[in-house]
Design a protein around this motif. Structure first.
Motif: not given
Length: 402
Positions: A329, A98, A325, A311, A94, A307-308, A303-304
């Motif tokens: 951010s 990120g 997330t 996860t 992550v 990262v999402y 970022k979304i």
């Protein structure tokens, strides 16, 4: 001295107002302090004068920097070594995505959409790839997540993210000098000795009203911070690493941590967050909002996008994945540092710096407001913290009766 005391009273009045607003609206205090700083600079600057808050006075800058250093140290001290060992794949995954996703995504947007130069675009990518340990830790602390495995995992991922950002800034733009070598060597020596020395020193001389423990830790933070500044680095970096290596000793001393939090959250961090908000020029953004909006959206979208999905790879439920997330951010400390570095070294212009700073500060507010308003994982609040409302969660996190 009269002017200094009056100005300090004004800052603490703003801090108190921000705290009350955070309670009424159910948001983290750090967020309300940033917004209050922006509004105060706009309103008071228009009525009285632009320098009314005294943000450039040396004592205000010192208290602001000290707040960032102590808050970052406490965030590092909250990193549970057991969690790091058990969740190192998730933390590194992550944290690295990120950094990587917004680093390349925001660089591309700055170059192809905004038409910035190659070096300016890379600097923008670095500044917008950060996450804010200060903001995330403040939120985790306020809701009590810092005591949970979930919150500690997020903080560890933030550490990986920001470490990658600092390394990228150093490798791409900061020359490696003899000062840098001295700083690295001294830091390695200090971080090797401190985990052995600190608990023994505290056991032998601590537990006295003179607060020897706090003085020792502040001495180490200021000493390493001075060395970092001398080497053209930033004092928050050694403070974070120092907190991390002392997590097994200082981090488990709840009484000491509580006293440090009182000093940090009650007095120092309002200067940091309010000052950060005061740097946002609302008239400039209104006059030319496109670049700011594009940069903010680029950071949040990248970022979304990065990262999402990561996860979900590690099995996070949808709500927890979105909350993680959005926390990842955020941006403030290292983003502001990177932008200021670019300005002072002629990599970006004053206008580009204003857009970057505005995007960085907005990224500290917007994702956090959305996360806490719509995606707060109340079921993960620590035992004993009522979760029916955000206000109840705040009261439970602080140990106050409802």
């Amino acid at each position: 001295m009269t002017e200094i005391f009056a100005l300090a009273a004004l800052w603490l009045a703003l801090a108190l107002a921000a705290t009350l607003i955070s309670i009424w609206l159910g948001i983290a205090t750090a967020m309300s302090e940033i917004v209050v700083g922006t509004v105060a600079q706009l309103v008071l600057g228009a009525v009285i004068g632009g320098a009314v808050l005294g943000t450039d006075q040396s004592w205000v800058r010192f208290l602001s920097s000290t707040g960032a250093v102590l808050l970052t140290f406490l965030a590092g001290a909250e990193l549970d070594p057991t969690v790091l060992r058990q969740s190192w794949k998730q933390t590194c995954g992550v944290g690295m995505i990120g950094f990587v996703a917004p680093f390349f995504g925001c660089t591309a947007v700055a170059y192809y959409v905004l038409g910035w130069s190659v070096s300016s675009s890379w600097l923008a990518g670095i500044a917008l790839s950060t996450t804010s340990v200060a903001v995330v830790y403040a939120v985790m602390l306020e809701f009590g997540f810092n005591r949970t495995h979930y919150g500690k995992t997020i903080l560890a991922a933030c550490f990986v993210n920001d470490l990658a950002t600092v390394l990228a800034l150093g490798l791409m733009f900061s020359p490696f000098t003899f000062k840098t070598l001295i700083f690295v060597v001294a830091s390695v020596v200090a971080f090797t000795i401190l985990p052995w020395l600190t608990p023994r020193f505290f056991q032998r001389f601590g537990q006295r009203p003179s607060e020897l423990e706090a003085k020792f830790l502040l001495l180490c933070m200021f000493g390493l911070g001075a060395l970092a500044l001398w080497a053209d680095s930033e004092p928050v970096l050694p403070a974070y690493l120092m907190g991390m290596v002392l997590a097994g000793s200082v981090g488990k001393d709840t009484v000491l941590v509580r006293r440090l939090r009182t000093l940090t959250m009650g007095f120092l961090t309002p200067f940091y967050f309010i000052r950060a908000g005061s740097f946002v020029s609302v008239p400039a953004l209104i006059a030319a909002p496109a670049a700011f909006v594009v940069l903010l959206l680029a950071k949040m979208a990248s970022k979304i996008a990065g990262v999402y999905p990561m996860t979900k790879v590690f099995g996070s439920p949808t709500k927890e994945g979105i909350y993680t997330t959005l926390m990842m951010s955020t941006g403030l400390t290292f983003g502001s540092i990177s932008a200021l570095f670019g300005l002072t070294h002629g990599i970006i212009s004053n206008a580009q710096y204003s857009y970057l700073i505005a995007a960085v500060v907005a990224s500290a507010v917007v994702p956090t407001l959305i996360a806490n308003a719509f995606f707060l994982p109340r079921h993960l609040l620590p035992a004993g913290a009522p979760a029916r409302t955000i206000e109840d969660a705040l009261a439970g996190a602080k140990g106050e009766p409802r």
